[in-house]
Write a protein that holds these residues in place. Sequence first.
Motif: not given
Length: 329
Positions: A261-284
């Motif tokens: 999970i990045t500081p901005a709340g992005i869920l990344r399933t791999c270190l080398y992947e691009d993008g991810g799912i923003n869990l913070k936005e989902r919460i808000r």
Amino acid sequence: MLTDKFGRHINYLRLAVVDRCNLRCTYCMPENGLSWIKQNELMTDEEMLRICSVFTELGVDKIRITGGEPFVRKNCIRLIEKISHLKGLSDLSITTNGLLTEQYIPQLKEFGIRSVNLSLDTLDEERFFRITRRRSFDKVMKTLESLLKHDIRVKINTVVMENQNTEDIIPLVQLAKDLPVDVRFIEEMPFNGNNTADMVPKWNYPQIYRYIKTHFPDIEKAEDPKSSTSYNYKIPGFAGDIGIIAAYTRSFCGDCNRIRITPAGILRTCLYEDGGINLKERIRSGATDEDLKNIIINSIHHKPKDGWEAEKQDTTAQSIHQSMATIGG
């Protein structure tokens, strides 16, 4: 338990609590720093705690606090304390550069922290300055001394860089002779915040191992724990162990059990992947815990087989140039 489509059980969350850092290591970011995440885009303590709680309810029992430098985050020690109380959590650890850590070590011990990863790329004060662009070597060494005094296991993380710190490999190995520390040498990765050309490190896992073996011919292979990122070794008579992390060649991906999970709340399933799912936005946006669980389960189901596959899926061809500070160490 969280399981991906390859049958790997995911029980390890790496939570980056901040992107900012008080060092400017050459392999991580440019000298003038990065475009830091705006304060309102960072997750709050409550959001981080909620995400961690959802993950532990899904079977995650190990959480590592990373950054940037975790203790740059205001009142990070209180967040760590709250996370330490989560039901189902059996292993809470931290990765730090050691500059601000010493004052918190008694509290970390009280919270049940049994292991700390300490970034230390050299034992030479001048080389430390050239690599980190800061004169703080003494603070790191005081933190190391205090961690050992409080019986907290230390893993020293050293990024091996050609023409910068290869002369430190043997002195760092020697550090494990009398001290109960695990010294882990890491292949340099391209996460330096620069738009540099693709790099292939000369000092890869085989080269690092051969170099150590020429000086310590009796080095022997130790058993690697399940899902270990490092190849582990013992030298007879040494108090600590030696490890080599093939971070660039990615030969440990086969039984990966990690998610980020990045500081901005992005869920990344791999270190080398691009993008991810923003869990913070989902919460808000009002997502329930069940909503978050479904998002996480679906994301993990699509976790790439390895870092090479994740990199191929990168449509921007820029993600490998990000800094580890923004991804989460």
